[in-house]
Every structure is written in C-alpha cells, then in structure tokens.
Enzyme design. Structure first.
Site: not given
Ligand code: FE
Ligand code: ZN
Length: 265
Positions: A67, A69, A71-72, A122, A139, A177
């Site tokens: 996805h 975001h 951090d990905h 999410h 996530d 995570h």
């Molecule tokens: Fe994340």
């Molecule tokens: Zn995320």
C-alpha cells in the site's frame, strides 16, 4: 536485531529463503531470495535493504508493494536507481510501480507465483500477496492484531481480515510491523481466560528479549489468539458488548468495537 534466517524446502515447492530486514523503529522488509536473486516486500527505506543485499551477495530483481504509506514505499526510488530494470509490483495508483496489479491477478518471480488479494480497510489500495503457503499482508493482519482503519470502513477491514483468515490454517503470514507484544497485551484484556493467548504472550516475550522477530506466525495461531479474528467467540463478544455498553448486533460490529477500543487503549 539479528536477521531471521529461514530456508524452506516444501513438498512441490522450490527452495528459497526469507529474511526479515528491520527498518525504522518496527518495520520489517521481508526479503525472499534464492541463487543470488532477491524480491523485497515493502521497502520503506533503501539503506538497510541495500546493506543486507550487499552482505549476502544478492541482486534485487523485484519488489512487492502492499500500500501507499511512506514506511512501505520510501525506498523504491533509490532502489530503482541502484538496480536498473527493477520490477515493482503494486497498486496501479502508486508512483514507482512498474507492474500494476490487483485483486485475483498473479505475480511471478523466478519459478514462484503469488496471488494478489485486494484487502481494503487500512488503506483503500491495500493488497496482500499469497503463494506457496505464505502471505505477505502489509498493515492488514499483524501478530495478534490488525492495522488501523485509515481510509476504508470497519466493515471493509472486517471482510478483508475474514478473507485472509479463510486461507489454509498452516499459512505463514509476514506482516510489515513488529507489533505483536503490544497487540497481545490488548488481546489479554479482551480474553483474560484464553490459555493459548497466555502461552503465546510468554513465548513471544521471550523471542523479543532475545532480539528475535515474533514473525512470521501461522494463521492457526491467529485464529486461537487474535481477537480481531475471534469476533464469533462468546468471550470476545461479551467483552465487546461490555465495552460498547449494549448488545452488538453482529460480528462486524464486534470487530468495529474492538478496533476503536484498541485505538484508545
Ligand atoms: Fe506501516
Ligand atoms: Zn500503513
């Protein structure tokens, strides 16, 4: 933290290894590799992945993105420069994706194949990748928990989790995570009498003390301990009803109540 080394030789499947490369505070970049070639899932930053690849003599040929975001996805641009021809599979709307994919499609890497599942909740674009007994779920599903509902509705997230829970029970899943211990603390509040949950808390606490990931884990273990997959269990329903202050009408409402309870706890 050290790397989790896993070499898999399963009946009918080719051999590959999967390692967890830690990124940021609590992200894992999962790296699938064989014969010097690697496929990375959700490279939120490039540097720790590049160091891992270099140390192990691996060339990155592909990326799976779950996805949008940061951090990905934050490492994709740098990795694409470093590895010309890098194939980036992911949601069509995402910058840096070279091979847009979606629900029901297949992603191929070397002799391996992963089925793409759309799992909104999410985020609306969230994808999961399932193949050879393994699920890369970003996530959406975490150890003993699930992602927050940012873009979708609780009902979407509930349906997405139900779809993942319906995969074979021995499926190993790989979230993005390391949230398992905090999720287990919440799960114990919901179901204080669940012995499987207590045992998991003890075992996973020990792993974290040793600096080891609690992941991957099996779907069977989640069905026994993850409250977000146990919305049909009388104890979980009772706890959610108490939290809500009234009798919730269905499993989806139990899920929504658990999710907002967890957000506040
Ligand atoms: Fe994340
Ligand atoms: Zn995320």
């Amino acid at each position: 933290m050290g790397y989790r080394r896993g070499l898999f030789l399963l009946q009918g499947y080719a051999v590959f290894s999967i390692d967890a490369v830690p990124a940021f505070n609590d992200n894992y970049i999962w790296v699938i590799h064989e014969d010097g070639h690697a496929l990375a899932v959700d490279p939120g930053e490039a540097a720790p992945l590049e160091a891992f690849l270099q140390r192990n003599g691996l060339t990155l040929g592909g990326v799976l993105v779950t996805h949008h975001h940061g951090d990905h996805t934050g490492g994709i641009a740098q990795l694409a420069k470093r590895f010309p021809g890098l194939v980036v599979h992911g949601p069509a709307t995402l910058a840096g994706v070279t091979a847009p994919t979606g629900d029901g499609r297949m992603v191929h890497w070397r002799s391996h194949a992963f089925r793409v599942l759309s799992v909104p909740g999410h985020t609306l674009d969230h994808l999961a990748y399932y193949g050879e007994g393994r699920l890369f779920c970003g996530d959406t599903l975490f150890g003993a928990g699930c992602g927050r509902v940012f873009e979708g509705t609780a009902e979407m997230m509930f349906r997405s989790l139900q779809a993942l829970a319906a995969l074979p029970a021995d499926t190993l899943f790989y979230p993005a995570h390391e949230y398992t211990l905090s999720n287990l603390a919440f799960a114990v509040m919901v179901e204080p009498a669940n012995t499987a949950l207590r045992q998991r808390l003890a075992a996973d606490s020990l792993k974290r003390e040793r600096g080891e990931p609690t992941l991957p884990a099996t779907l069977a273990g989640e069905l026994a301990t993850n409250p977000f997959l146990r919305t049909q269990v009388p104890e979980v329903i009772a706890a959610a009803n108490t939290e809500a202050g009234f009798t919730l009408p269905d499993a989806c409402a139990v899920f929504a109540t658990l999710r907002s309870w967890k957000n506040r706890s």
